[in-house]
Design a protein around this motif. Structure first.
Motif, mmCIF file in Angstrom:
data_model
loop_
_atom_site.group_PDB
_atom_site.id
_atom_site.type_symbol
_atom_site.label_atom_id
_atom_site.label_comp_id
_atom_site.label_asym_id
_atom_site.label_seq_id
_atom_site.Cartn_x
_atom_site.Cartn_y
_atom_site.Cartn_z
ATOM 1 N N THR A 76 20.727 -36.703 69.285
ATOM 2 C CA THR A 76 21.890 -35.935 68.834
ATOM 3 C C THR A 76 21.662 -34.425 68.825
ATOM 4 O OG1 THR A 76 21.171 -36.192 66.539
ATOM 5 C CG2 THR A 76 22.707 -37.837 67.419
ATOM 6 N N ARG A 77 20.411 -34.000 68.924
ATOM 7 C CA ARG A 77 20.114 -32.570 69.056
ATOM 8 C C ARG A 77 18.862 -32.392 69.901
ATOM 9 N NH1 ARG A 77 16.801 -30.605 64.367
ATOM 10 N NH2 ARG A 77 16.388 -32.373 62.979
ATOM 11 N N PRO A 78 18.753 -31.269 70.577
ATOM 12 C CA PRO A 78 17.636 -31.100 71.509
ATOM 13 C C PRO A 78 16.299 -30.964 70.802
ATOM 14 C CG PRO A 78 18.910 -29.070 71.330
ATOM 15 C CD PRO A 78 19.687 -30.119 70.600
ATOM 16 N N VAL A 79 15.260 -31.401 71.486
ATOM 17 C CA VAL A 79 13.892 -31.257 70.995
ATOM 18 C C VAL A 79 13.354 -29.909 71.445
ATOM 19 C CG1 VAL A 79 11.527 -32.142 71.197
ATOM 20 C CG2 VAL A 79 13.453 -33.735 70.986
ATOM 21 N N ASP A 80 12.804 -29.149 70.511
ATOM 22 C CA ASP A 80 12.224 -27.853 70.835
ATOM 23 C C ASP A 80 10.876 -28.042 71.521
ATOM 24 O OD1 ASP A 80 14.364 -26.558 69.723
ATOM 25 O OD2 ASP A 80 13.347 -26.012 67.865
ATOM 26 N N VAL A 81 10.657 -27.310 72.614
ATOM 27 C CA VAL A 81 9.402 -27.413 73.356
ATOM 28 C C VAL A 81 8.855 -26.026 73.661
ATOM 29 C CG1 VAL A 81 9.982 -29.643 74.389
ATOM 30 C CG2 VAL A 81 10.593 -27.520 75.593
ATOM 31 N N VAL A 82 7.542 -25.973 73.827
ATOM 32 C CA VAL A 82 6.864 -24.750 74.252
ATOM 33 C C VAL A 82 6.065 -25.090 75.504
ATOM 34 C CG1 VAL A 82 6.734 -23.680 71.979
ATOM 35 C CG2 VAL A 82 4.943 -25.255 72.658
ATOM 36 N N VAL A 83 6.088 -24.206 76.478
ATOM 37 C CA VAL A 83 5.311 -24.434 77.694
ATOM 38 C C VAL A 83 3.841 -24.152 77.394
ATOM 39 C CG1 VAL A 83 4.862 -23.653 80.043
ATOM 40 C CG2 VAL A 83 7.217 -23.935 79.254
ATOM 41 N N GLU A 84 2.984 -25.124 77.741
ATOM 42 C CA GLU A 84 1.555 -24.940 77.502
ATOM 43 C C GLU A 84 0.895 -24.303 78.716
ATOM 44 O OE1 GLU A 84 -2.614 -27.342 76.614
ATOM 45 O OE2 GLU A 84 -0.833 -28.443 77.279
ATOM 46 N N LEU A 85 0.260 -23.168 78.489
ATOM 47 C CA LEU A 85 -0.537 -22.507 79.508
ATOM 48 C C LEU A 85 -1.965 -23.037 79.437
ATOM 49 C CD1 LEU A 85 -0.991 -20.249 81.663
ATOM 50 C CD2 LEU A 85 -1.526 -18.711 79.744
ATOM 51 N N GLY A 86 -2.471 -23.621 80.510
ATOM 52 C CA GLY A 86 -3.829 -24.124 80.525
ATOM 53 C C GLY A 86 -4.839 -22.992 80.381
ATOM 54 N N ALA A 87 -6.001 -23.352 79.853
ATOM 55 C CA ALA A 87 -7.019 -22.336 79.561
ATOM 56 C C ALA A 87 -7.859 -21.985 80.772
ATOM 57 C CB ALA A 87 -7.929 -22.822 78.435
ATOM 58 N N ARG A 141 -8.715 -28.321 79.719
ATOM 59 C CA ARG A 141 -8.061 -29.557 79.310
ATOM 60 C C ARG A 141 -6.631 -29.564 79.854
ATOM 61 N NH1 ARG A 141 -9.366 -30.949 73.220
ATOM 62 N NH2 ARG A 141 -7.512 -29.707 72.786
ATOM 63 N N THR A 142 -5.632 -29.693 79.017
ATOM 64 C CA THR A 142 -4.249 -29.817 79.466
ATOM 65 C C THR A 142 -3.633 -28.441 79.695
ATOM 66 O OG1 THR A 142 -3.558 -29.930 77.158
ATOM 67 C CG2 THR A 142 -3.944 -32.011 78.275
ATOM 68 N N GLY A 143 -2.374 -28.438 80.154
ATOM 69 C CA GLY A 143 -1.656 -27.182 80.333
ATOM 70 C C GLY A 143 -1.413 -26.858 81.792
ATOM 71 N N ALA A 144 -0.257 -26.229 82.064
ATOM 72 C CA ALA A 144 0.054 -25.756 83.410
ATOM 73 C C ALA A 144 -0.943 -24.659 83.781
ATOM 74 C CB ALA A 144 1.483 -25.233 83.463
ATOM 75 N N ARG A 145 -1.505 -24.723 84.989
ATOM 76 C CA ARG A 145 -2.641 -23.874 85.325
ATOM 77 C C ARG A 145 -2.263 -22.424 85.639
ATOM 78 N NH1 ARG A 145 -5.272 -27.156 82.924
ATOM 79 N NH2 ARG A 145 -6.996 -28.382 83.767
ATOM 80 N N VAL A 173 5.843 -20.434 73.984
ATOM 81 C CA VAL A 173 4.681 -20.768 74.800
ATOM 82 C C VAL A 173 3.508 -21.043 73.861
ATOM 83 C CG1 VAL A 173 5.451 -19.380 76.762
ATOM 84 C CG2 VAL A 173 3.961 -18.353 75.030
ATOM 85 N N ALA A 174 2.530 -21.772 74.362
ATOM 86 C CA ALA A 174 1.394 -22.120 73.504
ATOM 87 C C ALA A 174 0.209 -22.531 74.371
ATOM 88 C CB ALA A 174 1.762 -23.258 72.550
ATOM 89 N N GLY A 175 -0.922 -22.733 73.713
ATOM 90 C CA GLY A 175 -2.119 -23.209 74.388
ATOM 91 C C GLY A 175 -3.278 -23.270 73.418
ATOM 92 N N TYR A 176 -4.453 -23.604 73.960
ATOM 93 C CA TYR A 176 -5.635 -23.773 73.135
ATOM 94 C C TYR A 176 -6.783 -22.992 73.747
ATOM 95 C CZ TYR A 176 -9.627 -26.059 70.877
ATOM 96 O OH TYR A 176 -10.795 -26.307 70.192
ATOM 97 N N GLU A 177 -7.123 -21.895 73.113
ATOM 98 C CA GLU A 177 -8.157 -20.999 73.629
ATOM 99 C C GLU A 177 -9.553 -21.589 73.544
ATOM 100 O OE1 GLU A 177 -8.455 -20.880 69.441
ATOM 101 O OE2 GLU A 177 -6.664 -20.719 70.723
ATOM 102 N N GLY A 178 -9.724 -22.641 72.761
ATOM 103 C CA GLY A 178 -11.029 -23.264 72.643
ATOM 104 C C GLY A 178 -11.496 -23.928 73.930
ATOM 105 N N VAL A 181 8.373 -18.952 69.560
ATOM 106 C CA VAL A 181 7.084 -19.466 69.097
ATOM 107 C C VAL A 181 5.995 -19.078 70.094
ATOM 108 C CG1 VAL A 181 5.762 -21.522 68.496
ATOM 109 C CG2 VAL A 181 8.209 -21.411 67.957
ATOM 110 N N VAL A 182 4.964 -18.411 69.595
ATOM 111 C CA VAL A 182 3.755 -18.155 70.386
ATOM 112 C C VAL A 182 2.607 -18.726 69.559
ATOM 113 C CG1 VAL A 182 2.299 -16.457 71.530
ATOM 114 C CG2 VAL A 182 4.763 -16.052 71.354
ATOM 115 N N SER A 183 1.934 -19.751 70.099
ATOM 116 C CA SER A 183 0.980 -20.493 69.277
ATOM 117 C C SER A 183 -0.345 -20.718 69.996
ATOM 118 C CB SER A 183 1.576 -21.850 68.876
ATOM 119 O OG SER A 183 0.663 -22.576 68.086
ATOM 120 N N ALA A 184 -1.425 -20.577 69.241
ATOM 121 C CA ALA A 184 -2.784 -20.870 69.691
ATOM 122 C C ALA A 184 -3.628 -21.022 68.435
ATOM 123 C CB ALA A 184 -3.315 -19.765 70.603
#
Length: 445
Positions: A188-199, A204-208, A231-236, A273-276
């Motif tokens: 009934t309502r859209p799901v919020d998403v962030v594009v993951e930038l690969g490290a 690991r995961t993420g668009a390269r 956008v988001a990702g994991y710097e580790g 959202v900018v997340s890491a």
């Protein structure tokens, strides 16, 4: 005649209903019965509720607990919770600590009380636990393509208009699967998403690449059941990570957000959202996120560190950013695993009654820290006592000449890697410095 205590399991709280707070739902865990499911708890506590046992304030060493027993320092946990709250505030960061570390609703409540925006999850099961305990904002740091889980999510979002959910997308195919499943579920309502930038390559995961990220964002724009919010990702996962390489990747992430904003991809969103931020490089995240330029909407700078809550005596002791910025404070290791010497076959060797079922061992072996005498309860440093290996139910110990250790002594060990320490224990005593057990943390792995 002694009173007969109730037996059998007491149900944990019912699934979350809109309006019920995490604190009220977590408080219901005190009504669960103590029984054979929970390792190390006093046998004579059988039939008491967790709350009743906590109210007795038993001593970990003299109150009937059996070994091995994992304990969490009440003082260190409180210190660590306070420190990251202060750190996030000082650096203008929102905080969604990763709940996979502890899977403890009680700790989630403590984190939310200290200003956490929400709780991060990795897989659908964790999100279901969070919802059962009233968590109103969940950040899923993974792409979610399971049709059954997406149907559940659609139902949760329809039932509770206040529920906020954000997850990664990192592939066009993933977006297609989400769109198909959510459409079939009648979302009934859209799901919020962030594009993951690969490290980086081999990470690991993420668009390269940025071009790959743009293709994923285009797919989101064409999907009626999704909304791009950041956008988001994991710097580790940055290959050969060092401060320079990690900051370079984080600047790529920030530049991607700015580029998407300039292209109008975030039009109409209330916040971007900018997340890491794992537990090894959050100082770099704070530094680079401070450079985020003004965008078309306010920016939610979301940090996701989780291991800080208990810290450790191994992996994170060496990796914590507070080693690089000591003026910001210091985390305290909160875990101590107590095991008993059950065999002393020769002067150079001893065996304890804890093993792989009880202690984290994936990164480092436990570290013998103190010995509590089985004769008089006196405590001394574990001088000359070294853990050399773990079997399923035994700790292998090497003892140097002159080391004081005999059958019946308790050995207190520090652990490495919080995530694989919590997950071996369903009910963990929270212990004050004098050994008084003040509460118990229920986990759901």
């Amino acid at each position: 005649m002694a009173a007969v205590r109730p037996t059998g399991h007491t149900a944990v709280p019912a699934p979350y209903a809109p309006g019920a707070s995490p604190a009220s739902l977590a408080s219901g865990l005190a009504d669960e019965r103590v029984d054979h499911r929970f390792k190390a708890l006093p046998p004579d506590a059988e039939g008491l509720t967790v709350g009743e046992l906590a109210a007795e304030r038993r001593n970990l060493f003299t109150g009937g607990f059996t070994t091995p027993v994992l304990a969490l320092s009440a003082e260190s946990v409180a210190h660590n919770l306070d420190l990251l709250e202060t750190y996030a505030e000082r650096h203008g960061l929102a905080f969604a600590p990763h709940g996979k570390t502890s899977m403890s609703p009680r700790l989630f409540v403590d984190q939310l009380k200290r200003g956490a925006w929400g709780i991060t999850a990795a897989v659908p099961h964790q999100a279901r636990v969070y919802r059962a305990y009233g968590i109103g904002r969940i950040f899923l740091a993974n792409e979610l393509v399971d049709a059954v889980a997406l149907r559940w999510l659609a139902g949760e979002m329809a039932a509770d208009p206040e529920f906020r959910f954000v997850c990664y997308v990192d592939s066009v195919r993933g977006v297609e699967l989400m769109e198909e499943a959510l459409g079939a579920a009648g979302a009934t309502r859209p799901v919020d998403v962030v594009v993951e930038l690969g490290a980086g390559e081999g990470a690991r995961t993420g668009a390269r690449t940025e071009a790959d990220c743009a293709a994923v964002a285009d797919a989101v724009a064409a999907a009626g059941s999704l909304r791009l919010v950041g956008v988001a990702g994991y710097e580790g996962e940055v290959p050969d990570a060092d401060p320079e390489r990690v900051r370079a990747w984080l600047r790529r992430l920030v530049a991607l957000a700015a580029s998407f904003d300039g292209d109008g991809r975030f039009a109409g969103v209330e916040e971007i959202v900018v997340s890491a931020g794992g537990s090894a490089w959050f100082d770099a995240v704070a530094d680079v996120f401070a450079e985020i330029p003004e965008l078309g909407s306010p920016v939610l700078k979301l940090l996701r560190s989780g291991a800080y809550v208990s810290h450790d005596d191994g992996h994170y002791k060496h990796l914590t950013p507070f080693n690089r910025v000591p003026e910001e404070g210091a985390l305290e290791p909160a875990f101590r695993l107590w095991a008993q010497v059950v065999s002393r076959p020769c002067a150079e060797q001893a065996f304890l009654n804890a093993g792989k079922r009880d202690a984290a061992y994936d990164l480092d072996l436990p570290e013998a820290q103190v010995v509590r005498s089985g004769r008089d309860g006196s405590v001394r440093p574990a001088t000359g006592v070294t853990v050399t290996g773990l079997s399923d139910q035994h700790t292998w110990v090497r003892t140097e000449e002159g080391a004081e250790l005999e059958v019946g002594d308790w050995v207190g060990m520090g652990l490495s890697h919080p995530c694989t320490s919590f997950d071996k224990w369903q009910l963990i005593p929270l212990v004050e410095a004098d050994g008084t057990v003040t509460d118990y943390l229920r986990t759901f792995f």
